[in-house]
Design a protein around this motif. Structure first.
Motif, PDB file in Angstrom:
ATOM      1  N   GLN A  91       4.833   8.734  -3.438  1.00  0.00           N
ATOM      2  CA  GLN A  91       5.808   7.840  -2.802  1.00  0.00           C
ATOM      3  C   GLN A  91       6.084   6.618  -3.677  1.00  0.00           C
ATOM      4  O   GLN A  91       7.234   6.204  -3.821  1.00  0.00           O
ATOM      5  CB  GLN A  91       5.304   7.384  -1.432  1.00  0.00           C
ATOM      6  N   VAL A 105       9.864   5.920  -5.206  1.00  0.00           N
ATOM      7  CA  VAL A 105      10.665   4.717  -4.967  1.00  0.00           C
ATOM      8  C   VAL A 105      10.888   3.962  -6.280  1.00  0.00           C
ATOM      9  O   VAL A 105      11.923   3.309  -6.463  1.00  0.00           O
ATOM     10  CB  VAL A 105      10.041   3.832  -3.857  1.00  0.00           C
ATOM     11  N   TYR A 112      15.554   4.993   3.961  1.00  0.00           N
ATOM     12  CA  TYR A 112      14.572   5.982   4.421  1.00  0.00           C
ATOM     13  C   TYR A 112      13.154   5.522   4.057  1.00  0.00           C
ATOM     14  O   TYR A 112      12.230   5.642   4.852  1.00  0.00           O
ATOM     15  CB  TYR A 112      14.883   7.347   3.800  1.00  0.00           C
ATOM     16  N   HIS A 113      12.970   4.975   2.865  1.00  0.00           N
ATOM     17  CA  HIS A 113      11.653   4.511   2.426  1.00  0.00           C
ATOM     18  C   HIS A 113      11.338   3.105   2.926  1.00  0.00           C
ATOM     19  O   HIS A 113      10.243   2.843   3.394  1.00  0.00           O
ATOM     20  CB  HIS A 113      11.565   4.513   0.895  1.00  0.00           C
ATOM     21  N   TYR A 168       7.072  -2.790  -0.457  1.00  0.00           N
ATOM     22  CA  TYR A 168       6.799  -1.422  -0.014  1.00  0.00           C
ATOM     23  C   TYR A 168       5.692  -0.788  -0.857  1.00  0.00           C
ATOM     24  O   TYR A 168       4.740  -0.202  -0.331  1.00  0.00           O
ATOM     25  CB  TYR A 168       8.093  -0.604  -0.096  1.00  0.00           C
TER      26      TYR A 168
END
Length: 167
Positions: free
Chosen positions: A55, A59, A89-90, A110
């Motif tokens: 992830q 990103v 979405y992230h 994030y």
């Protein structure tokens, strides 16, 4: 000299053997099940850590793509909308792609949250490894006691044969 009946010696030997079997069946099996559960939990944590790294990398690729698109000049409205949805979405919020600094900060936050999750899972795995080592030492100790009880029990049962008088 004190004379102990042979049947009592054999009975004590049988009790030692039964105790050894009970230790093996209940206590060692329970600890082994706990060890298996810990192993599964550690494997799941390792898989989750791998997915979390994916992830972070994903990103980061989106950030690089945004830089490339922004470097080319004015973004096509359709592309900007789709890319904004992809980031949302992230990042769990819709961001204007015109403010690159804001998008950058949100991506950094994030990624930092994901890194914290990775750290937590890693430290949890370290604790689980310590617990696993402790349980393995308990299993080893219980096995040793079980073998000891079996040997004493068998010795006492065999002592019956030594007490027989030749005919």
């Amino acid at each position: 000299m004190l004379s102990v009946p042979t049947w009592l010696v054999v009975l004590i030997g049988l009790l030692f053997n039964i105790s050894a079997a009970l230790i093996t069946h209940f206590l060692i099996d329970e600890k082994t099940n706990q060890l298996n559960s810990l192993s599964m939990q550690m494997n799941n944590n390792e898989k989750e850590i791998s997915l979390l790294w994916v992830q972070i990398e994903g990103v980061e690729r989106k950030r690089e793509t945004l830089y490339l698109l922004a470097n080319q000049g004015q973004l096509n409205e359709v592309i900007a909308t789709q890319f904004s949805r992809l980031l949302a979405y992230h990042l769990q919020e819709q961001l204007p792609l015109t403010d690159i600094q804001l998008v950058d900060n949100k991506i950094d936050a994030y990624q930092e949250d994901i890194r914290n999750d990775i750290d937590n899972k890693f430290f949890l795995n370290l604790e689980l490894v310590e617990l696993e080592m402790f349980l393995q030492s308990e299993v080893s100790r219980l096995r040793n006691w079980s073998i000891f009880l079996q040997m004493i029990g068998l010795s006492l049962i065999l002592a019956r044969d030594l007490t027989r008088k030749p005919t």
